[in-house]
Design an enzyme around this catalytic site. Structure first.
Site, PDB file in Angstrom:
ATOM      1  N   TRP A 190       0.811  -1.218   0.000  1.00  0.00           N
ATOM      2  CA  TRP A 190       0.000   0.000   0.000  1.00  0.00           C
ATOM      3  C   TRP A 190       0.845   1.270   0.000  1.00  0.00           C
ATOM      4  CZ3 TRP A 190       1.748   2.640   4.109  1.00  0.00           C
ATOM      5  CH2 TRP A 190       2.272   1.902   5.173  1.00  0.00           C
ATOM      6  N   ASN A 191       2.150   1.169   0.285  1.00  0.00           N
ATOM      7  CA  ASN A 191       2.877   2.419   0.552  1.00  0.00           C
ATOM      8  C   ASN A 191       3.211   3.227  -0.700  1.00  0.00           C
ATOM      9  OD1 ASN A 191       4.851   0.581  -0.172  1.00  0.00           O
ATOM     10  ND2 ASN A 191       6.337   1.310   1.328  1.00  0.00           N
TER      11      ASN A 191
ATOM     12  N   ARG B  57       6.129  -0.608 -11.483  1.00  0.00           N
ATOM     13  CA  ARG B  57       7.482  -1.169 -11.470  1.00  0.00           C
ATOM     14  C   ARG B  57       7.458  -2.654 -11.858  1.00  0.00           C
ATOM     15  NH1 ARG B  57      11.210  -0.047  -6.184  1.00  0.00           N
ATOM     16  NH2 ARG B  57      10.342  -1.997  -5.406  1.00  0.00           N
TER      17      ARG B  57
ATOM     18  N   LYS C 119      -2.514  -8.248  -7.848  1.00  0.00           N
ATOM     19  CA  LYS C 119      -3.269  -8.320  -6.594  1.00  0.00           C
ATOM     20  C   LYS C 119      -2.766  -7.180  -5.718  1.00  0.00           C
ATOM     21  CE  LYS C 119      -3.354  -9.267  -2.793  1.00  0.00           C
ATOM     22  NZ  LYS C 119      -3.528  -8.162  -1.833  1.00  0.00           N
TER      23      LYS C 119
ATOM     24  N   GLY D 136       6.529  -6.380  -0.483  1.00  0.00           N
ATOM     25  CA  GLY D 136       5.838  -6.286   0.793  1.00  0.00           C
ATOM     26  C   GLY D 136       6.776  -6.660   1.922  1.00  0.00           C
TER      27      GLY D 136
ATOM     28  N   GLU E  45      10.725  -8.190  -3.356  1.00  0.00           N
ATOM     29  CA  GLU E  45      11.195  -6.893  -2.824  1.00  0.00           C
ATOM     30  C   GLU E  45      10.613  -6.768  -1.423  1.00  0.00           C
ATOM     31  OE1 GLU E  45      13.281  -4.914  -4.213  1.00  0.00           O
ATOM     32  OE2 GLU E  45      13.318  -5.635  -6.273  1.00  0.00           O
TER      33      GLU E  45
ATOM     34  N   CYS F 294      10.107   1.343   2.253  1.00  0.00           N
ATOM     35  CA  CYS F 294      11.068   0.268   2.535  1.00  0.00           C
ATOM     36  C   CYS F 294      12.479   0.838   2.583  1.00  0.00           C
ATOM     37  CB  CYS F 294      10.978  -0.816   1.474  1.00  0.00           C
ATOM     38  SG  CYS F 294      11.144  -0.143  -0.186  1.00  0.00           S
TER      39      CYS F 294
ATOM     40  N   SER G 155      15.994   5.700  -5.442  1.00  0.00           N
ATOM     41  CA  SER G 155      15.079   5.111  -6.430  1.00  0.00           C
ATOM     42  C   SER G 155      15.181   5.810  -7.786  1.00  0.00           C
ATOM     43  CB  SER G 155      13.638   5.228  -5.932  1.00  0.00           C
ATOM     44  OG  SER G 155      13.536   4.667  -4.650  1.00  0.00           O
TER      45      SER G 155
HETATM   46  P1  NAD Z   1       2.450  -6.796   3.526  1.00  0.00           P
HETATM   47  O1  NAD Z   1       3.490  -7.841   3.397  1.00  0.00           O
HETATM   48  O2  NAD Z   1       1.539  -6.826   4.682  1.00  0.00           O
HETATM   49  O3  NAD Z   1       1.496  -6.814   2.241  1.00  0.00           O
HETATM   50  C1  NAD Z   1       2.046  -6.785   0.932  1.00  0.00           C
HETATM   51  C2  NAD Z   1       1.080  -7.476   0.002  1.00  0.00           C
HETATM   52  O4  NAD Z   1       0.951  -8.832   0.403  1.00  0.00           O
HETATM   53  C3  NAD Z   1      -0.328  -6.895   0.004  1.00  0.00           C
HETATM   54  O5  NAD Z   1      -0.853  -6.963  -1.299  1.00  0.00           O
HETATM   55  C4  NAD Z   1      -1.079  -7.834   0.920  1.00  0.00           C
HETATM   56  O6  NAD Z   1      -2.456  -7.914   0.635  1.00  0.00           O
HETATM   57  C5  NAD Z   1      -0.409  -9.149   0.611  1.00  0.00           C
HETATM   58  N1  NAD Z   1      -0.511 -10.120   1.705  1.00  0.00           N
HETATM   59  C6  NAD Z   1      -0.621  -9.882   3.023  1.00  0.00           C
HETATM   60  N2  NAD Z   1      -0.688 -11.038   3.700  1.00  0.00           N
HETATM   61  C7  NAD Z   1      -0.627 -12.030   2.785  1.00  0.00           C
HETATM   62  C8  NAD Z   1      -0.655 -13.451   2.861  1.00  0.00           C
HETATM   63  N3  NAD Z   1      -0.743 -14.078   4.016  1.00  0.00           N
HETATM   64  N4  NAD Z   1      -0.552 -14.147   1.721  1.00  0.00           N
HETATM   65  C9  NAD Z   1      -0.440 -13.515   0.531  1.00  0.00           C
HETATM   66  N5  NAD Z   1      -0.405 -12.183   0.391  1.00  0.00           N
HETATM   67  C10 NAD Z   1      -0.500 -11.440   1.509  1.00  0.00           C
HETATM   68  O7  NAD Z   1       3.211  -5.415   3.400  1.00  0.00           O
HETATM   69  P2  NAD Z   1       2.580  -3.952   3.446  1.00  0.00           P
HETATM   70  O8  NAD Z   1       2.254  -3.650   4.863  1.00  0.00           O
HETATM   71  O9  NAD Z   1       1.523  -3.787   2.409  1.00  0.00           O
HETATM   72  O10 NAD Z   1       3.804  -3.085   2.951  1.00  0.00           O
HETATM   73  C11 NAD Z   1       4.822  -2.703   3.790  1.00  0.00           C
HETATM   74  C12 NAD Z   1       6.014  -3.622   3.624  1.00  0.00           C
HETATM   75  O11 NAD Z   1       6.418  -3.655   2.264  1.00  0.00           O
HETATM   76  C13 NAD Z   1       7.218  -3.152   4.394  1.00  0.00           C
HETATM   77  O12 NAD Z   1       7.851  -4.246   4.987  1.00  0.00           O
HETATM   78  C14 NAD Z   1       8.096  -2.546   3.314  1.00  0.00           C
HETATM   79  O13 NAD Z   1       9.456  -2.500   3.633  1.00  0.00           O
HETATM   80  C15 NAD Z   1       7.815  -3.433   2.171  1.00  0.00           C
HETATM   81  N6  NAD Z   1       8.144  -2.785   0.912  1.00  0.00           N
HETATM   82  C16 NAD Z   1       9.255  -3.197   0.244  1.00  0.00           C
HETATM   83  C17 NAD Z   1       9.610  -2.559  -0.933  1.00  0.00           C
HETATM   84  C18 NAD Z   1      10.837  -2.983  -1.694  1.00  0.00           C
HETATM   85  O14 NAD Z   1      10.942  -2.604  -2.846  1.00  0.00           O
HETATM   86  N7  NAD Z   1      11.753  -3.741  -1.114  1.00  0.00           N
HETATM   87  C19 NAD Z   1       8.825  -1.515  -1.417  1.00  0.00           C
HETATM   88  C20 NAD Z   1       7.703  -1.127  -0.703  1.00  0.00           C
HETATM   89  C21 NAD Z   1       7.373  -1.778   0.464  1.00  0.00           C
END
Ligand code: NAD
Length: 499
Positions: free
Chosen positions: A172-173, A181, A196, A250, A272, A306, A463
């Site tokens: 979501w961020n 990307r 998704k 995520g 990522e 992130c 970035s």
């Molecule tokens: P999250 O892991 O909670 O969710 C990410 C995605 O995964 C969402 O679409 C969510 O619906 C899905 N998801 C959640 N639980 C799931 C499950 N059990 N099975 C399958 N899919 C599931 O992360 P968030 O809170 O949305 O985002 C924040 C995180 O993302 C932070 O840790 C951040 O560092 C990371 N992030 C990383 C990058 C990168 O490029 N490395 C970029 C942005 C955010």
């Protein structure tokens, strides 16, 4: 998908100014080019973090929808894979033009559902659109290889083909940029996809998918399934037979579990994940520049990135001055709703995020840290926590080891470089590090010792769609952006040939 510029029922109307008409947004699933409700007939709310109020509802996709979306992507796969690269490039370039023209509209939508300030949202739109332009340019630069075998007996030909159906899961961020990307290189490579998006911010992803239809992406090439049950839906997407790869952005926690699921089907994975970036300032740094860099690295998206500077490691000679100047800058930021043009720091995404930041600050203070500014949640509607500076943070404080994902800057003092490197690398994450020094030669040498996929050397922002973005250790696998990002979606085919 509709290509009409006129308002259509259930679809978006005019988008060339900043006004977002919630009643005309796309809020259904996109499967095989058709916008349709979920097979479960359920919907879930999308909340504005600046107010806590519901903006609208979107279709709550289930397992059947996931299977249907993969089937649609599979049906479209052969046609898209054989579409000339020039045609794919021109569609992506058109997407860039459309998104750029609608930048204010997208910025407002992002700010509404994510809460980030309009300035942050505008930067995100520019960054997001740039992936379409960059991969429009890359789509026509997919080259194979030809070599004489070392024995001299035959030739070795390497051809690159699209991986096939890719499942894209985004956070979501950065609701627009994390989608583009992935979408842009996947489409450039000739893959079809199911996106998704995060349940907190589905509206931007749906708007991006609609825009791709207008840009000329054929039906079924891009499918979107929104859901409030990501676990079940993503499992179904990964289990579906035609699926060939997962690209996930995520948290490390969810990524780790998806790697296990993907392992059952031996899917290609591009991950990522989370970060715990150190922001390092040496005694000889230009403090004005370090401060500017710190404001970006810490405060972009209110710290919900992130790549956010998670901890500041400051050499003893400049520690006091940096702490005081950072406190002054952060303490003066205007905190308010994302869509208010005066706001310089928006809300966090939800109540859970505020509770986490609160816990991390309280834990640090309990262990001996001192608060120089902020340090207490704001009593107002929405999910607000103020910019906060912590000094004298002890090594065992959780704030130095967990992703803060909020506007909190914990400062740690160091004397010698070896201790600093050991502290910087004392984490399971390895996404990015920031380092400020006037001595670029010494700085470059130190970059080799930092366990991170990216380093900002005298820069608070790394970035760039033209650069390989990604982490080492538990921050991920693979790279997004640059020419490397394209290869995540391409499979090498080796042909041994005798002429
Ligand atoms: P999250 O892991 O909670 O969710 C990410 C995605 O995964 C969402 O679409 C969510 O619906 C899905 N998801 C959640 N639980 C799931 C499950 N059990 N099975 C399958 N899919 C599931 O992360 P968030 O809170 O949305 O985002 C924040 C995180 O993302 C932070 O840790 C951040 O560092 C990371 N992030 C990383 C990058 C990168 O490029 N490395 C970029 C942005 C955010």
């Amino acid at each position: 998908m509709t290509s009409s510029a006129e308002p259509v029922p259930g679809g978006t109307g005019v988008k060339e100014d900043a006004t977002v008409d919630l009643a005309t947004l796309r809020t259904d699933l996109l499967v095989g080019g058709t916008w349709r409700p979920s097979s479960t007939a359920r919907r879930f709310p999308v909340v504005n973090p600046s107010t806590g109020e519901t903006l609208t509802t979107v279709a709550d996709g289930g397992v059947d929808d996931a299977v249907a979306a993969v089937t649609a992507a599979h049906t479209a796969a052969a046609g898209w894979a054989t579409t000339p690269p020039r045609t794919r490039a021109e569609i992506l370039r058109h997407a860039f033009d459309l998104m750029t023209r609608r930048a204010e509209w997208f910025a407002t939508l992002i700010s509404l559902e994510n809460g980030k300030t309009l300035d942050d949202a505008r930067s995100e739109v520019a960054y997001a659109a740039e992936f379409f332009r960059w991969y429009a340019e890359e789509a026509v630069r997919i080259r194979g290889e030809l070599a004489l075998a070392p024995s001299g007996a035959n030739r070795m030909l390497v051809d690159y083909q699209p991986v096939g159906v890719a499942v894209l899961v985004t956070p979501w961020n950065f609701p627009a940029a994390m989608a583009t990307r992935k979408l842009a290189p996947a489409l450039a490579a000739g893959c079809t996809v199911v996106l998704k998006p995060a349940e907190e911010t589905p509206l931007t992803a749906l708007a991006v998918a609609e825009l791709l239809g207008e840009a000329g992406v054929p039906d079924g090439v891009v499918n979107v399934v929104t859901t409030s049950e990501p676990g079940a839906v993503v499992s179904a997407l990964l289990d579906a037979e035609p699926t060939r790869m997962l690209s996930f952005t995520g948290s490390t926690e969810v990524g780790r579990s998806l790697l296990r699921t993907a392992g059952d089907r031996v899917l290609r994975c591009a991950m990522e994940l989370g970060g715990n970036a150190p922001f390092i300032i040496l005694d000889d740094a230009d403090l004005d520049e370090a401060l500017e860099g710190a404001m970006i690295a810490k405060m972009r998206n209110g710290g919900q990135a992130c790549t956010a500077a998670n901890r500041f490691l400051v050499q003893a000679g400049v520690y006091e001055e940096f702490a005081q100047r950072l406190t002054d800058r952060l303490g003066r930021l205007v905190v308010g709703p994302g869509t208010d043009p005066r706001s310089q720091c928006g809300p966090l995404i939800d109540e859970r995020a505020v509770a986490k930041v609160e816990r991390l600050v309280d834990d640090a203070v309990d262990k001996g840290a001192r608060i120089l500014t902020g340090g207490r949640r704001l009593d107002r509607p929405g999910f607000f926590y103020p910019p906060t500076v912590l000094v004298d943070v002890p090594a065992d404080a959780a704030v130095l080891h967990e992703e803060v994902f909020g506007p909190v800057a914990p400062l740690v003092r160091f004397d010698d470089l070896d201790t600093m490197i050991a502290t910087a690398n004392d984490t399971a994450y390895g996404l990015v590090s920031y380092l400020y020094t006037r001595d670029v030669r010494r700085g470059l040498a130190l970059t080799r010792r930092l366990e991170a996929g990216m380093v900002g050397l005298n820069r608070g922002l790394v970035s760039d769609p033209a650069a390989p973005f990604g982490g080492v250790k538990q921050s991920g696998l693979g790279r997004e952006g640059s020419h490397e990002g394209l290869f995540e979606y391409l499979e090498a085919k080796y042909i041994a040939t005798s002429w």
